[in-house]
Design a protein around this motif. Structure first.
Motif, PDB file in Angstrom:
ATOM      1  N   THR A  78      -3.129  -4.371  -9.713  1.00 15.73           N
ATOM      2  CA  THR A  78      -3.532  -4.504  -8.321  1.00 15.73           C
ATOM      3  C   THR A  78      -3.534  -3.113  -7.717  1.00 15.73           C
ATOM      4  O   THR A  78      -2.532  -2.393  -7.802  1.00 15.73           O
ATOM      5  CB  THR A  78      -2.523  -5.386  -7.544  1.00 15.73           C
ATOM      6  OG1 THR A  78      -2.435  -6.654  -8.177  1.00 15.73           O
ATOM      7  CG2 THR A  78      -2.958  -5.575  -6.097  1.00 15.73           C
ATOM      8  N   GLU A  79      -4.642  -2.737  -7.099  1.00 21.04           N
ATOM      9  CA  GLU A  79      -4.714  -1.408  -6.488  1.00 21.04           C
ATOM     10  C   GLU A  79      -3.806  -1.358  -5.255  1.00 21.04           C
ATOM     11  O   GLU A  79      -3.800  -2.258  -4.439  1.00 21.04           O
ATOM     12  CB  GLU A  79      -6.160  -1.092  -6.083  1.00 21.04           C
ATOM     13  CG  GLU A  79      -6.327   0.345  -5.676  1.00 21.04           C
ATOM     14  CD  GLU A  79      -7.784   0.736  -5.536  1.00 21.04           C
ATOM     15  OE1 GLU A  79      -8.051   1.706  -4.792  1.00 21.04           O
ATOM     16  OE2 GLU A  79      -8.644   0.090  -6.133  1.00 21.04           O
ATOM     17  N   ARG A  89       0.867  -1.167   0.000  1.00 18.48           N
ATOM     18  CA  ARG A  89       0.000   0.000   0.000  1.00 18.48           C
ATOM     19  C   ARG A  89       0.905   1.218   0.000  1.00 18.48           C
ATOM     20  O   ARG A  89       1.971   1.204   0.619  1.00 18.48           O
ATOM     21  CB  ARG A  89      -0.910   0.039   1.241  1.00 18.48           C
ATOM     22  CG  ARG A  89      -1.905  -1.093   1.297  1.00 18.48           C
ATOM     23  CD  ARG A  89      -2.946  -0.945   0.186  1.00 18.48           C
ATOM     24  NE  ARG A  89      -3.875  -2.052   0.170  1.00 18.48           N
ATOM     25  CZ  ARG A  89      -3.810  -3.095  -0.659  1.00 18.48           C
ATOM     26  NH1 ARG A  89      -2.823  -3.188  -1.524  1.00 18.48           N
ATOM     27  NH2 ARG A  89      -4.707  -4.049  -0.628  1.00 18.48           N
ATOM     28  N   GLU A 112      -4.377   5.745 -12.782  1.00 15.42           N
ATOM     29  CA  GLU A 112      -5.619   5.134 -13.264  1.00 15.42           C
ATOM     30  C   GLU A 112      -5.832   5.392 -14.754  1.00 15.42           C
ATOM     31  O   GLU A 112      -6.270   4.502 -15.477  1.00 15.42           O
ATOM     32  CB  GLU A 112      -6.808   5.657 -12.452  1.00 15.42           C
ATOM     33  CG  GLU A 112      -8.130   5.041 -12.824  1.00 15.42           C
ATOM     34  CD  GLU A 112      -8.257   3.554 -12.501  1.00 15.42           C
ATOM     35  OE1 GLU A 112      -9.094   2.880 -13.153  1.00 15.42           O
ATOM     36  OE2 GLU A 112      -7.537   3.051 -11.616  1.00 15.42           O
ATOM     37  N   LYS A 161      -3.710   2.923 -16.685  1.00 15.03           N
ATOM     38  CA  LYS A 161      -4.296   1.587 -16.551  1.00 15.03           C
ATOM     39  C   LYS A 161      -5.457   1.418 -17.516  1.00 15.03           C
ATOM     40  O   LYS A 161      -5.533   0.431 -18.261  1.00 15.03           O
ATOM     41  CB  LYS A 161      -4.756   1.348 -15.122  1.00 15.03           C
ATOM     42  CG  LYS A 161      -5.539   0.061 -14.926  1.00 15.03           C
ATOM     43  CD  LYS A 161      -6.168   0.028 -13.540  1.00 15.03           C
ATOM     44  CE  LYS A 161      -7.076  -1.131 -13.330  1.00 15.03           C
ATOM     45  NZ  LYS A 161      -8.389  -1.001 -13.967  1.00 15.03           N
TER      46      LYS A 161
END
Length: 180
Positions: free
Chosen positions: A178-179, A136, A161, A164
């Motif tokens: 994967t966030e 994270r 984003e 992506k």
């Protein structure tokens, strides 16, 4: 991430120069422009279906021209594309060299974080990340960066984003998101 779930995909080894001598793999995670003086070639460790995006040995990012053209259309400036070859496959192929490294890993929110200690026997790495699981990041750290590696953990590439979504729209093969 490199989507390694496919069993029919290729796996690339470490890059070599024209004489077959391995290039220093760690230079590609320093966040600086690189002048190699050669066109690196990636041998196939495991033959298979070529991908538009993949991690070669030592987390070196290898991309097809389709990836490069997309990033050019989107005006992405934080990378260097180094012309390369992949053994037995017409290109063009490139090493994707991210030029930004940002200290952004949020240790407290990761599943697990371990650091090298003197007991690990690698004094040059003491205090650096040894394990980062369930990464994270602190969302305030990247600022306007659209693509970067997190400081201390070169086994990750973080993108915005909008990048992506563009990669998904273009059906760029080999990616998995994967966030963080």
């Amino acid at each position: 991430m490199d989507d390694r779930r496919s069993h029919d995909r290729w796996h690339l080894g470490p890059p070599v120069d024209e004489q077959g001598k391995e290039l220093d793999p760690w230079q590609f995670d320093e966040g600086r422009v690189i002048e190699l003086g050669c066109v690196p070639r990636f041998p196939l460790d495991i033959p298979g279906r070529p991908l538009d995006f993949c991690w070669a040995a030592f987390s070196i990012l290898v991309v097809h021209e389709r990836f490069v053209r997309l990033f050019e259309r989107l005006g992405v400036q934080e990378v260097q594309f180094i012309p390369s070859q992949v053994e037995g496959h017409a290109g063009p192929w490139f090493i994707l060299n991210p030029l930004r490294i940002i200290r952004c890993i949020d240790d407290a929110r990761c599943e697990e974080v371990q650091y090298f200690t003197p007991e690990d026997g690698q004094p040059e790495k003491v205090g650096q990340y040894r394990v980062v699981a369930g990464m994270r990041i602190d969302p305030t750290k990247p600022g306007d960066a659209r693509i970067f590696r997190p400081w201390g953990w070169t086994g990750a590439l973080i993108i915005s984003e909008d990048l992506k979504q563009a990669l998904e729209r273009e059906h760029i093969t080999g990616t998995r998101f994967t966030e963080v």
